[in-house]
Write a protein that holds these residues in place. Sequence first.
Motif, PDB file in Angstrom:
ATOM      1  N   THR A   1      28.611  68.127  26.660  1.00 18.38           N
ATOM      2  CA  THR A   1      29.660  67.104  26.742  1.00 18.38           C
ATOM      3  C   THR A   1      30.988  67.601  27.291  1.00 18.38           C
ATOM      4  O   THR A   1      31.802  66.790  27.738  1.00 18.38           O
ATOM      5  N   GLU A   2      31.244  68.901  27.237  1.00 17.88           N
ATOM      6  CA  GLU A   2      32.559  69.410  27.627  1.00 17.88           C
ATOM      7  C   GLU A   2      32.746  69.345  29.144  1.00 17.88           C
ATOM      8  O   GLU A   2      32.045  70.028  29.894  1.00 17.88           O
ATOM      9  N   VAL A   3      33.691  68.543  29.585  1.00 18.45           N
ATOM     10  CA  VAL A   3      33.959  68.393  31.011  1.00 18.45           C
ATOM     11  C   VAL A   3      34.460  69.704  31.596  1.00 18.45           C
ATOM     12  O   VAL A   3      35.333  70.354  31.030  1.00 18.45           O
ATOM     13  N   ASN A   4      33.876  70.089  32.737  1.00 16.57           N
ATOM     14  CA  ASN A   4      34.290  71.311  33.422  1.00 16.57           C
ATOM     15  C   ASN A   4      34.184  71.063  34.926  1.00 16.57           C
ATOM     16  O   ASN A   4      33.130  71.261  35.536  1.00 16.57           O
ATOM     17  N   LEU A   5      35.273  70.640  35.510  1.00 17.00           N
ATOM     18  CA  LEU A   5      35.287  70.307  36.929  1.00 17.00           C
ATOM     19  C   LEU A   5      35.160  71.546  37.809  1.00 17.00           C
ATOM     20  O   LEU A   5      34.553  71.495  38.885  1.00 17.00           O
ATOM     21  N   ASP A   6      35.716  72.679  37.340  1.00 20.86           N
ATOM     22  CA  ASP A   6      35.609  73.920  38.106  1.00 20.86           C
ATOM     23  C   ASP A   6      34.156  74.387  38.214  1.00 20.86           C
ATOM     24  O   ASP A   6      33.745  74.921  39.251  1.00 20.86           O
ATOM     25  N   ALA A   7      33.405  74.200  37.139  1.00 21.57           N
ATOM     26  CA  ALA A   7      31.995  74.600  37.165  1.00 21.57           C
ATOM     27  C   ALA A   7      31.238  73.845  38.256  1.00 21.57           C
ATOM     28  O   ALA A   7      30.430  74.432  38.993  1.00 21.57           O
ATOM     29  N   GLN A   8      31.510  72.560  38.372  1.00 15.63           N
ATOM     30  CA  GLN A   8      30.849  71.751  39.402  1.00 15.63           C
ATOM     31  C   GLN A   8      31.261  72.193  40.802  1.00 15.63           C
ATOM     32  O   GLN A   8      30.424  72.284  41.708  1.00 15.63           O
ATOM     33  N   VAL A   9      32.528  72.470  40.982  1.00 11.83           N
ATOM     34  CA  VAL A   9      33.027  72.919  42.287  1.00 11.83           C
ATOM     35  C   VAL A   9      32.405  74.253  42.676  1.00 11.83           C
ATOM     36  O   VAL A   9      31.900  74.425  43.802  1.00 11.83           O
TER      37      VAL A   9
ATOM     38  N   ALA B   1      16.367  70.454  43.829  1.00  8.48           N
ATOM     39  CA  ALA B   1      16.810  71.856  43.770  1.00  8.48           C
ATOM     40  C   ALA B   1      17.700  72.170  42.569  1.00  8.48           C
ATOM     41  O   ALA B   1      18.831  72.646  42.729  1.00  8.48           O
ATOM     42  N   TYR B   2      17.177  71.969  41.375  1.00  7.45           N
ATOM     43  CA  TYR B   2      17.945  72.270  40.166  1.00  7.45           C
ATOM     44  C   TYR B   2      17.650  73.683  39.672  1.00  7.45           C
ATOM     45  O   TYR B   2      17.295  73.898  38.507  1.00  7.45           O
ATOM     46  N   PHE B   3      17.826  74.646  40.549  1.00  7.72           N
ATOM     47  CA  PHE B   3      17.551  76.047  40.229  1.00  7.72           C
ATOM     48  C   PHE B   3      18.664  76.615  39.335  1.00  7.72           C
ATOM     49  O   PHE B   3      19.847  76.404  39.602  1.00  7.72           O
ATOM     50  N   PRO B   4      18.309  77.362  38.293  1.00 13.29           N
ATOM     51  CA  PRO B   4      19.344  78.027  37.488  1.00 13.29           C
ATOM     52  C   PRO B   4      19.989  79.152  38.275  1.00 13.29           C
ATOM     53  O   PRO B   4      19.291  79.962  38.910  1.00 13.29           O
ATOM     54  N   VAL B   5      21.323  79.210  38.241  1.00 16.15           N
ATOM     55  CA  VAL B   5      22.031  80.237  39.027  1.00 16.15           C
ATOM     56  C   VAL B   5      23.040  81.042  38.228  1.00 16.15           C
ATOM     57  O   VAL B   5      23.471  82.112  38.672  1.00 16.15           O
ATOM     58  N   SER B   6      23.433  80.554  37.040  1.00 13.32           N
ATOM     59  CA  SER B   6      24.440  81.285  36.260  1.00 13.32           C
ATOM     60  C   SER B   6      24.400  80.849  34.806  1.00 13.32           C
ATOM     61  O   SER B   6      24.255  79.664  34.509  1.00 13.32           O
ATOM     62  N   ASP B   7      24.547  81.828  33.892  1.00 15.44           N
ATOM     63  CA  ASP B   7      24.618  81.534  32.459  1.00 15.44           C
ATOM     64  C   ASP B   7      26.054  81.407  31.963  1.00 15.44           C
ATOM     65  O   ASP B   7      26.288  81.219  30.761  1.00 15.44           O
ATOM     66  N   GLU B   8      27.027  81.510  32.853  1.00 19.79           N
ATOM     67  CA  GLU B   8      28.427  81.476  32.456  1.00 19.79           C
ATOM     68  C   GLU B   8      28.865  80.075  32.023  1.00 19.79           C
ATOM     69  O   GLU B   8      28.374  79.071  32.539  1.00 19.79           O
ATOM     70  N   GLN B   9      29.807  80.032  31.092  1.00 20.29           N
ATOM     71  CA  GLN B   9      30.362  78.743  30.668  1.00 20.29           C
ATOM     72  C   GLN B   9      31.027  78.040  31.845  1.00 20.29           C
ATOM     73  O   GLN B   9      30.838  76.842  32.055  1.00 20.29           O
TER      74      GLN B   9
ATOM     75  N   PRO C   1      10.690  72.944  57.856  1.00 18.54           N
ATOM     76  CA  PRO C   1      12.027  73.065  57.277  1.00 18.54           C
ATOM     77  C   PRO C   1      12.045  72.631  55.819  1.00 18.54           C
ATOM     78  O   PRO C   1      11.223  71.802  55.389  1.00 18.54           O
ATOM     79  N   VAL C   2      12.957  73.204  55.060  1.00 20.97           N
ATOM     80  CA  VAL C   2      13.139  72.844  53.650  1.00 20.97           C
ATOM     81  C   VAL C   2      14.214  71.769  53.545  1.00 20.97           C
ATOM     82  O   VAL C   2      15.280  71.864  54.157  1.00 20.97           O
ATOM     83  N   LEU C   3      13.919  70.748  52.769  1.00 20.41           N
ATOM     84  CA  LEU C   3      14.850  69.651  52.514  1.00 20.41           C
ATOM     85  C   LEU C   3      15.075  69.543  51.016  1.00 20.41           C
ATOM     86  O   LEU C   3      14.109  69.415  50.251  1.00 20.41           O
ATOM     87  N   PHE C   4      16.327  69.612  50.574  1.00 14.08           N
ATOM     88  CA  PHE C   4      16.609  69.394  49.157  1.00 14.08           C
ATOM     89  C   PHE C   4      16.651  67.886  48.911  1.00 14.08           C
ATOM     90  O   PHE C   4      17.664  67.235  49.161  1.00 14.08           O
ATOM     91  N   THR C   5      15.550  67.348  48.450  1.00 16.93           N
ATOM     92  CA  THR C   5      15.427  65.905  48.221  1.00 16.93           C
ATOM     93  C   THR C   5      16.366  65.422  47.119  1.00 16.93           C
ATOM     94  O   THR C   5      16.714  64.243  47.063  1.00 16.93           O
ATOM     95  N   GLU C   6      16.752  66.326  46.242  1.00 16.32           N
ATOM     96  CA  GLU C   6      17.863  66.126  45.304  1.00 16.32           C
ATOM     97  C   GLU C   6      18.525  67.485  45.098  1.00 16.32           C
ATOM     98  O   GLU C   6      17.855  68.519  45.120  1.00 16.32           O
ATOM     99  N   TYR C   7      19.820  67.470  44.874  1.00 16.70           N
ATOM    100  CA  TYR C   7      20.523  68.677  44.437  1.00 16.70           C
ATOM    101  C   TYR C   7      21.838  68.235  43.816  1.00 16.70           C
ATOM    102  O   TYR C   7      22.305  67.118  44.032  1.00 16.70           O
ATOM    103  N   GLY C   8      22.436  69.119  43.034  1.00 20.03           N
ATOM    104  CA  GLY C   8      23.736  68.805  42.447  1.00 20.03           C
ATOM    105  C   GLY C   8      23.905  69.420  41.075  1.00 20.03           C
ATOM    106  O   GLY C   8      22.952  69.925  40.470  1.00 20.03           O
ATOM    107  N   TYR C   9      25.126  69.369  40.589  1.00 20.19           N
ATOM    108  CA  TYR C   9      25.483  69.947  39.295  1.00 20.19           C
ATOM    109  C   TYR C   9      26.368  68.981  38.537  1.00 20.19           C
ATOM    110  O   TYR C   9      27.200  68.284  39.117  1.00 20.19           O
ATOM    111  N   ARG C  10      26.215  68.981  37.233  1.00 21.09           N
ATOM    112  CA  ARG C  10      27.123  68.203  36.394  1.00 21.09           C
ATOM    113  C   ARG C  10      28.481  68.892  36.304  1.00 21.09           C
ATOM    114  O   ARG C  10      28.585  70.112  36.462  1.00 21.09           O
ATOM    115  N   SER C  11      29.507  68.109  36.053  1.00 19.63           N
ATOM    116  CA  SER C  11      30.854  68.659  35.828  1.00 19.63           C
ATOM    117  C   SER C  11      30.993  68.945  34.338  1.00 19.63           C
ATOM    118  O   SER C  11      31.686  68.240  33.601  1.00 19.63           O
TER     119      SER C  11
END
Length: 337
Positions: A271-279, A209-217, A245-255
């Motif tokens: 390369t720029e670390v962004n912990l808030d973006a991941q949260v 489930a690597y769907f694009p959801v936002s273009d924000e930094q 039922p739908v199962l997300f066999t993978e999902y997640g975001y980089r920080s």
Amino acid sequence: MNRTKLLIYFVYAILLSSCSGQNEKVNGASFVAYGIPVDETHTKPLVTKINANYAAVMPFGFIRTLDNPEIIHNTERQWFGETRAGAKQYSEELRKQNIKIMVKPQIWIHRGEFTGFLNMKTEADWKKLEASYSSFILEYADLANEINAEIFCIGTELENFITKRPKYWSNLIDDIKKVYKGKLTYAANWDEYKRTPFWSDLDFIGIDAYFPVSDEQTPTFEKSMEGWQKHKPVIKSYSDKYQKPVLFTEYGYRSVDYSGKEPWKYDRSMTEVNLDAQVNTSKALYETFWHEEWFAGGFIWKWFIEYDKVGGKDNNQFTPQNKPVEQVIKTYYSKRE
């Protein structure tokens, strides 16, 4: 209390327990294969840190090029966790933590070429690939049956192979069902699942489930929630269509900056670390799906076995380990239907 009332309470307790089990979400993590056996020190953090109840165990097969029909698998040259013996040992240790198992065999193509682009040049090579893939996947279907894995994933992001050889895949599913008696899924890429032809033959509609959801930094929670609104109704429509039922066999975001723009990216250009973006992106995903009855849950990408040595505030990759997003995951993984 008389016997009649006792019997009523007993029956009610059984029904309640049964319903609870049916509604339990797959609160999973993709458990990365390593070169060594695992023990409690490797498996326990899944429970203590994020309250996971499932793990995807991922043995690997290797292909040299996109047009090579040979899948090399279960050899002494592979890392232990990538082999049948390793997948079994990992599963046995995870079971000791009351963690359920999805066996998810995966293919790695040299230099990380995308598996969805596998394409043979001749009919003879297609036949060789089919034979090789059957050998690979049935090896692990047999393992999944041996260890009583709750779920078996029949493939990951193989759209061109499926599109070009639909009859083979139909027959393969029949062959898998002769070997493995549990629940089946397939891990379709986020932009592939709408074209996957065999959902009616499986138990879950599986999506990486690597769907694009936002273009924000730094994607905000609110914008990420908005971003899901164009994807969620379509995903649900496939659940409704196939009554699965739908199962997300993978999902997640980089920080990392722009983590919601193209979430599938793992190259070094970001390369720029962004912990808030991941949260924020992670919380939006949970708020969008985790309360829905038609949604089965999913497997966070990805969880490394040596907890104390990975992730952290300077890490810009997918793993949630030793990052603020861990608490977000644990909060949602602790909720009960």
